[in-house]
Design an enzyme around this catalytic site. Sequence first.
Site, PDB file in Angstrom:
ATOM      1  N   ARG A  46       0.829  -1.208   0.000  1.00 36.73           N
ATOM      2  CA  ARG A  46       0.000   0.000   0.000  1.00 36.73           C
ATOM      3  C   ARG A  46       0.867   1.262   0.000  1.00 36.73           C
ATOM      4  NH1 ARG A  46      -3.503  -1.234   5.224  1.00 36.73           N
ATOM      5  NH2 ARG A  46      -1.513  -2.144   5.786  1.00 36.73           N
ATOM      6  N   LYS A  96       2.664   2.224   7.246  1.00 41.31           N
ATOM      7  CA  LYS A  96       3.047   1.369   8.371  1.00 41.31           C
ATOM      8  C   LYS A  96       3.868   2.111   9.417  1.00 41.31           C
ATOM      9  CE  LYS A  96       1.941  -2.268   8.634  1.00 41.31           C
ATOM     10  NZ  LYS A  96       0.620  -2.831   9.039  1.00 41.31           N
ATOM     11  N   TYR A 132      -0.098   4.563  10.452  1.00 43.29           N
ATOM     12  CA  TYR A 132      -0.438   3.577  11.491  1.00 43.29           C
ATOM     13  C   TYR A 132       0.823   3.429  12.332  1.00 43.29           C
ATOM     14  CZ  TYR A 132      -4.634   2.011   8.933  1.00 43.29           C
ATOM     15  OH  TYR A 132      -5.862   1.941   8.313  1.00 43.29           O
ATOM     16  N   HIS A 158       0.895   2.052  15.950  1.00 47.67           N
ATOM     17  CA  HIS A 158       0.828   0.889  16.859  1.00 47.67           C
ATOM     18  C   HIS A 158       1.956   0.929  17.897  1.00 47.67           C
ATOM     19  CE1 HIS A 158      -2.429  -0.858  14.621  1.00 47.67           C
ATOM     20  NE2 HIS A 158      -1.753  -0.774  13.504  1.00 47.67           N
ATOM     21  N   GLU A 194      -4.716   4.694  13.648  1.00 48.76           N
ATOM     22  CA  GLU A 194      -5.606   3.745  14.344  1.00 48.76           C
ATOM     23  C   GLU A 194      -6.304   4.352  15.556  1.00 48.76           C
ATOM     24  OE1 GLU A 194      -2.322   3.463  14.118  1.00 48.76           O
ATOM     25  OE2 GLU A 194      -1.413   2.877  16.026  1.00 48.76           O
ATOM     26  N   ASP A 213      -5.884 -13.272  16.257  1.00 48.50           N
ATOM     27  CA  ASP A 213      -5.256 -13.181  17.579  1.00 48.50           C
ATOM     28  C   ASP A 213      -4.767 -14.581  17.942  1.00 48.50           C
ATOM     29  OD1 ASP A 213      -5.940 -10.528  18.097  1.00 48.50           O
ATOM     30  OD2 ASP A 213      -7.965 -11.129  18.700  1.00 48.50           O
TER      31      ASP A 213
HETATM   32  N1  LIG Z   1      -6.240  -9.598   9.372  1.00 48.55           N
HETATM   33  C1  LIG Z   1      -6.320  -8.352   8.954  1.00 48.55           C
HETATM   34  O1  LIG Z   1      -5.731  -7.965   7.935  1.00 48.55           O
HETATM   35  C2  LIG Z   1      -7.191  -7.383   9.698  1.00 48.55           C
HETATM   36  C3  LIG Z   1      -7.508  -6.144   9.127  1.00 48.55           C
HETATM   37  C4  LIG Z   1      -8.384  -5.296   9.812  1.00 48.55           C
HETATM   38  C5  LIG Z   1      -8.856  -5.654  11.078  1.00 48.55           C
HETATM   39  N2  LIG Z   1      -8.461  -6.852  11.619  1.00 48.55           N
HETATM   40  C6  LIG Z   1      -8.956  -7.290  12.951  1.00 48.55           C
HETATM   41  O2  LIG Z   1     -10.299  -7.726  12.853  1.00 48.55           O
HETATM   42  C7  LIG Z   1     -10.921  -7.638  14.149  1.00 48.55           C
HETATM   43  C8  LIG Z   1     -12.313  -7.041  14.052  1.00 48.55           C
HETATM   44  O3  LIG Z   1     -12.219  -5.696  13.601  1.00 48.55           O
HETATM   45  P1  LIG Z   1     -13.543  -4.807  13.450  1.00 48.55           P
HETATM   46  O4  LIG Z   1     -13.083  -3.488  12.916  1.00 48.55           O
HETATM   47  O5  LIG Z   1     -14.579  -5.535  12.710  1.00 48.55           O
HETATM   48  O6  LIG Z   1     -13.985  -4.668  14.977  1.00 48.55           O
HETATM   49  P2  LIG Z   1     -15.379  -4.126  15.525  1.00 48.55           P
HETATM   50  O7  LIG Z   1     -15.101  -3.630  16.879  1.00 48.55           O
HETATM   51  O8  LIG Z   1     -16.006  -3.234  14.511  1.00 48.55           O
HETATM   52  O9  LIG Z   1     -16.310  -5.435  15.621  1.00 48.55           O
HETATM   53  C9  LIG Z   1     -16.159  -6.450  16.557  1.00 48.55           C
HETATM   54  C10 LIG Z   1     -17.515  -7.077  16.812  1.00 48.55           C
HETATM   55  O10 LIG Z   1     -17.319  -8.232  17.648  1.00 48.55           O
HETATM   56  C11 LIG Z   1     -18.405  -8.302  18.541  1.00 48.55           C
HETATM   57  N3  LIG Z   1     -18.068  -9.134  19.705  1.00 48.55           N
HETATM   58  C12 LIG Z   1     -17.292  -8.820  20.764  1.00 48.55           C
HETATM   59  N4  LIG Z   1     -17.252  -9.854  21.631  1.00 48.55           N
HETATM   60  C13 LIG Z   1     -18.018 -10.846  21.086  1.00 48.55           C
HETATM   61  C14 LIG Z   1     -18.363 -12.156  21.487  1.00 48.55           C
HETATM   62  N5  LIG Z   1     -17.908 -12.664  22.621  1.00 48.55           N
HETATM   63  N6  LIG Z   1     -19.152 -12.897  20.668  1.00 48.55           N
HETATM   64  C15 LIG Z   1     -19.595 -12.399  19.507  1.00 48.55           C
HETATM   65  N7  LIG Z   1     -19.306 -11.149  19.080  1.00 48.55           N
HETATM   66  C16 LIG Z   1     -18.522 -10.382  19.856  1.00 48.55           C
HETATM   67  C17 LIG Z   1     -18.662  -6.857  18.912  1.00 48.55           C
HETATM   68  O11 LIG Z   1     -19.960  -6.683  19.463  1.00 48.55           O
HETATM   69  C18 LIG Z   1     -18.503  -6.156  17.568  1.00 48.55           C
HETATM   70  O12 LIG Z   1     -19.725  -6.083  16.867  1.00 48.55           O
HETATM   71  C19 LIG Z   1      -9.951  -6.827  15.013  1.00 48.55           C
HETATM   72  O13 LIG Z   1      -9.253  -7.748  15.831  1.00 48.55           O
HETATM   73  C20 LIG Z   1      -9.010  -6.209  13.996  1.00 48.55           C
HETATM   74  O14 LIG Z   1      -7.728  -5.963  14.542  1.00 48.55           O
HETATM   75  C21 LIG Z   1      -7.659  -7.709  10.952  1.00 48.55           C
END
Ligand SMILES: NC(=O)c1ccc[n+]([C@@H]2O[C@H](COP(=O)([O-])OP(=O)(O)OC[C@H]3O[C@@H](n4cnc5c(N)ncnc54)[C@H](O)[C@@H]3O)[C@@H](O)[C@H]2O)c1
Length: 373
Positions: A15, A75, A94, A96, A118, A270
Amino acid sequence: MVIGVLKEIKPNEYRVAAVPATVQEIVRHGHEVYVETGAGVGSGYSDEEYAAAGAKIAATAEEVWSKAQLYYKVKELFPQEFKWMNPDKILFTYIHSNAHREETDCLLSSGVSAVAYEDVQDRNGRFPLLRPMSELAGKGGFLAACYYMQAVNGGPGKLLANVAGVETPVITIIGCGNVGLGAAELAASFGNEVRILDVNIDAMLAAKKYLPGNVSFLVSNRANLEKCLRESDVLLNAILWPKDRKDHIVYRRDLGLMKKGAIVVDVACDDGGAIETCRSTTHDNPVYREEGVLHYCVDNIPSAFAQTASVTLANSTLPYLLQLADKGFKKAISENRYLRAGMTCWGGRLTLRETALKQGREWTDPEELVKGW
Ligand SMILES: NC(=O)c1ccc[n+]([C@@H]2O[C@H](COP(=O)([O-])OP(=O)(O)OC[C@H]3O[C@@H](n4cnc5c(N)ncnc54)[C@H](O)[C@@H]3O)[C@@H](O)[C@H]2O)c1
């Protein structure tokens, strides 16, 4: 102000912080933009396109680092970049800092002024510079499932779409946030039966209004989870699991409930988080098997869609970048509390509470800090 757009040096990061269309806007505001040669190549943009948009093309990273007052990046900083930080520079990327102690040391000892994408907030307490990447990660996670379902890629040979005469695939998504909704939108548009599990009823009610009828919403509890595990072709995790939680939503033994050939996509990636068997992977080595179930847990999905990611990220960061460039750091931060929420440090003081707590450092309340400016 002189803005510097650098080529990212993190492996597999394609990116770029600004695309030609946003460079044009920055230049229209009277700023000078230096773009490192090749900075946009990974996202499909040539030096010529940046030059046509009004940028000056720098032959080396050193030229950008030395000429720019504001570093506009994607980054976090890497050690070889630390030496360019000083009190006259602004860093907008970003960061972090909570995850990178050495980087935080550099930010504080150099006296640079820094804002982390972030941590910038909107008036609803959401994170507008994370949202676009989350949406892409959710969509990309679903597309990874489509890829690994193919027989030629070692999968069971299932097309994740509604095909006449064939049972409709079931996609279960845990988490109705940005990632979950991004995945759900795409999976549903392919005609799959999509189930979203969440504990937040309001989030599901809001999503129900705009997602189509082949998406159902279930409260995330054990009974619903087990039913979904038994019936799904894809289990996609989209929840941020608190670091201090030792339990999981999906345990190792639960994988035995899944259908033959079903796969796990953990976008949250995670290690040992909501899904016990998940550990984060990279684009170089994206999948592994646990209990016979394929897991895809790539930690930087948006980079695979670098052009789309760069455009949406650049569009989202541009209004904040312009505030910093038009007004200068202090005025922009003082006047906009949502941008202020993203300030990591200023003048050697750490203003991000989360990093201070995590790393046992002193913290300066940004609200108090700006009163003295
Ligand atoms: N792999 C990647 O490239 C990448 C990129 C962007 C984000 N992410 C990760 O994705 C994850 C989600 O991001 P997001 O922006 O959608 O977060 P978000 O906060 O918008 O959504 C999380 C959702 O999970 C729900 N939740 C929490 N605890 C729960 C449980 N016990 N059971 C069911 N649902 C539950 C919350 O109510 C919320 O609706 C984060 O960990 C973020 O770091 C990863």
